[in-house]
Each structure stands twice: as structure tokens, then as C-alpha cells.
Design an enzyme around this catalytic site. Structure first.
Site, short mmCIF file in Angstrom:
data_model
loop_
_atom_site.label_atom_id
_atom_site.label_comp_id
_atom_site.label_asym_id
_atom_site.label_seq_id
_atom_site.Cartn_x
_atom_site.Cartn_y
_atom_site.Cartn_z
N ASP A 12 0.88 -1.17 0.00
CA ASP A 12 0.00 0.00 0.00
C ASP A 12 0.92 1.23 0.00
OD1 ASP A 12 -2.23 1.77 0.57
OD2 ASP A 12 -1.50 1.81 2.65
N ASP A 14 -0.23 5.12 0.92
CA ASP A 14 -0.51 6.14 1.95
C ASP A 14 -0.54 5.50 3.33
OD1 ASP A 14 -0.92 8.47 0.21
OD2 ASP A 14 -2.55 7.24 -0.59
N GLY A 56 -9.93 10.31 -2.93
CA GLY A 56 -10.12 11.74 -2.71
C GLY A 56 -11.47 12.26 -3.20
N GLU A 58 -14.21 10.49 -3.68
CA GLU A 58 -15.22 9.86 -2.83
C GLU A 58 -15.28 10.56 -1.47
OE1 GLU A 58 -12.87 8.44 -4.58
OE2 GLU A 58 -13.74 6.84 -5.78
N ARG A 59 -14.10 10.96 -0.94
CA ARG A 59 -14.01 11.62 0.37
C ARG A 59 -14.68 13.00 0.32
NH1 ARG A 59 -8.34 10.94 1.68
NH2 ARG A 59 -9.05 8.82 1.98
N THR A 127 -4.90 5.70 -4.11
CA THR A 127 -4.55 7.06 -4.51
C THR A 127 -4.26 7.15 -6.02
OG1 THR A 127 -3.39 9.02 -3.68
CG2 THR A 127 -2.04 7.12 -4.19
C1 XBP Z 1 -5.37 6.17 0.62
C2 XBP Z 1 -6.46 7.10 0.38
C3 XBP Z 1 -6.30 8.07 -0.66
C4 XBP Z 1 -5.67 9.39 -0.35
C5 XBP Z 1 -6.11 10.39 -1.39
O1 XBP Z 1 -5.87 4.93 1.11
O2 XBP Z 1 -7.51 7.00 0.96
O3 XBP Z 1 -7.61 8.35 -1.02
O4 XBP Z 1 -6.04 9.87 0.93
O5 XBP Z 1 -5.79 10.00 -2.65
P1 XBP Z 1 -4.98 3.61 1.01
P2 XBP Z 1 -6.53 10.65 -3.94
O6 XBP Z 1 -3.68 3.91 1.70
O7 XBP Z 1 -5.76 2.58 1.78
O8 XBP Z 1 -4.81 3.24 -0.43
O9 XBP Z 1 -6.95 12.03 -3.59
O10 XBP Z 1 -5.48 10.63 -5.03
O11 XBP Z 1 -7.71 9.78 -4.28
MG MG Z 2 -2.93 3.17 3.51
#
Ligand code: XBP
Ligand code: MG
Length: 260
Positions: A12, A14, A56, A58-59, A127
Site C-alpha cells: 500500500d 498512503d 479523494g 469519494e471523500r 490514490t
Molecule cells: C489512501 C487514500 C487516498 C488518499 C487520497 O488509502 O484513501 O484516497 O487519501 O488520494 P490507502 P486521492 O492507503 O488505503 O490506499 O486524492 O489521489 O484519491
Molecule cells: Mg494506507
């Protein structure tokens, strides 16, 4: 019975490769909101709650449902979310390119050891793809993107984590069964996704995932550890080791597949 050896590690991004959320993604979202003249602001506590939703776009949609329904009622709401997300990605990439986000303890050590040992490497993340390649180039090595045989990221699968789809996509790219791989994750959503795809999974907690339910992980640690910086063990057996190395990953992998 077929006995699978550990052939690939799937990371993974992030919270696992680097601590990107609080001082990376979050300020990038806020910069995009300010630039667009929106009065949205995500402080560090609120952001921790919003992380329940991966992705992002979706958030932002999830936040608007709770805090700005008027925004969502506009006919161009989807287009604005896309626009905001593109701006957020621009800000985030600038931060990465400035070398703003270092790798977590043990990440470089383990990736380099895996390469030396001929283990295959891949990425499975929600991401945006450019966020991954830029982090790898800026924080790991200029040619680090080529170290990973498969990079599953962003909208390549419609259902993001906790759905297992991104891990299944990566396994197909690698042409490997789940039983030949091990995933490294930091969050409950990530763990659900990797376990859902049948993968042995090591969890290193991140600031925001501390205290999540990590049942099913082969171990839960503070980080991968470095010489002189032992991993703090939340759960699991380190088999006498102070930090994670390939031998320990392989032991956990064998334990996991022998229980299946
Ligand atoms: C990571 C995320 C990502 C980032 C934002 O989750 O939730 O959405 O926060 O990325 P994980 P984007 O580590 O479980 O993959 O804005 O590029 O979507
Ligand atoms: Mg993560």
C-alpha cells in the site's frame, strides 16, 4: 499439497510507504478548496474521520453530504469535484516534488533487500497513479517506478478499498496466486481489501490507524524498524527479531498459508 514460496511483496502507499495523509493529502485538499473559494477546511481531527472513505473524490462527496448539501444539489457538482480533485493532485504533487514526504522507517531497507533477493514488487493503492510514481521518484530513487512490476492505483478498478478489487487486479498483472504474495498495509480498510483477496498481510500502524481492528493480520507493528530502531509490536510474533526482514516476512507468510 502445493507449497507456495513467497514470490512478491505488494505495498500500500498512503500510511505504509510514507506518512502522507495529515501533512500531505490534507493540506493539498485545503489548498484546492481555498483556491476554488469554498469555505471547506479539513483540520487534522476531521480528516481522521474522513479517512473512513478511501479515494479523494469519494471523500469530498462524503464530506459534502454531511456539511454542504447545497454543493451537491448543483447540476455541476460532479464536474466541480473532479476539478477540485485535479487541483488537489497538483498541490500534492508539488509537495512531493519538493521532497516533502520521507519514507517511513524500514521501507527503503526492506524494498532494497527484496530487490537484492529477487522478490517481485508491486503497489496496490486507492490514490491517484501520479501520486504514487512521484512519491517513488522523489522519496525512494529516480528510477524506483521501474522497480515495481505492477502499480494498481486510483480508478483502475471502480470499487476502491475496502473492496479487494485493487489487490485482485495486481495479482492478475503479476500472474501470481494470492498464496505466493504478502501485502503490507496500514489501515483497516486496506487490511479488509488485502484479506479479501486472500493475502497474508503485515500491518504497520499509521497515526490515523492506531487502534483500528486489525484481526487477521500476520502481525501489527509500529513500523518495519531499522537497526537501532526496533519495531514496537502491537500484535504478533517477531520470532526473536527486532525489525522486519525478508526471513521474518517469509515465516509469517508460511504461517498464514499453512492455516488456510
Ligand atoms: C489512501 C487514500 C487516498 C488518499 C487520497 O488509502 O484513501 O484516497 O487519501 O488520494 P490507502 P486521492 O492507503 O488505503 O490506499 O486524492 O489521489 O484519491
Ligand atoms: Mg494506507
Amino acid at each position: 499439497m502445493l507449497r507456495f514460496m513467497l514470490e512478491a511483496l505488494i505495498f500500500d502507499v498512503d500510511g505504509t510507504l510514507a506518512d502522507t495523509e495529515r501533512d500531505g493529502h490534507r493540506p493539498a485538499f485545503n489548498a484546492a478548496f481555498a483556491e476554488a473559494g469554498l469555505d471547506w477546511h479539513w483540520d487534522a481531527t476531521l480528516y481522521g474521520e474522513l479517512l473512513a472513505v478511501t479515494g479523494g473524490k469519494e471523500r469530498m462527496r462524503f464530506y459534502a453530504e454531511g456539511h454542504d448539501r447545497e454543493f451537491l444539489r448543483q447540476p455541476d457538482a460532479e464536474a466541480r469535484i473532479k476539478f477540485l480533485h485535479a487541483a488537489k493532485t497538483r498541490h500534492y504533487l508539488a509537495l512531493l516534488e519538493a521532497g516533502g514526504i520521507p519514507l517511513l522507517p524500514g521501507v527503503r531497507r526492506l524494498i532494497e533487500a527484496a530487490r537484492d533477493a529477487g522478490l517481485r514488487l508491486a503497489i496496490a493503492t486507492t490514490t491517484t497513479p501520479e501520486n504514487v510514481t512521484t512519491l517513488l521518484r522523489a522519496s525512494l530513487a529516480p528510477d524506483a517506478v521501474s522497480w515495481f512490476e505492477a502499480i494498481g492505483a486510483g480508478d483502475v478498478v471502480p470499487a476502491k478499498k475496502p473492496a479487494p478489487d485493487i489487490y485482485r487486479w495486481v495479482l492478475e498483472e503479476l500472474r501470481l496466486p494470492a498464496a505466493a504474495c504478502l501485502a503490507l498495509e496500514d489501515s483497516a480498510n486496506g487490511l479488509k481489501a488485502s484479506l479479501g483477496a486472500g493475502l497474508a498481510t503485515l500491518v504497520t500502524e499509521s497515526e490515523y490507524s492506531h487502534g483500528h481492528d486489525f484481526s487477521g493480520a500476520v502481525a501489527v507493528l509500529s513500523d518495519l524498524g531499522e537497526p537501532g530502531w526496533p519495531s514496537v509490536v502491537r500484535c504478533g510474533n517477531m520470532h526473536g527479531k527486532a525489525m522486519v526482514d525478508l526471513e521474518l516476512l517469509s515465516t509469517w507468510h508460511q504461517e498464514f498459508i499453512s492455516k488456510k
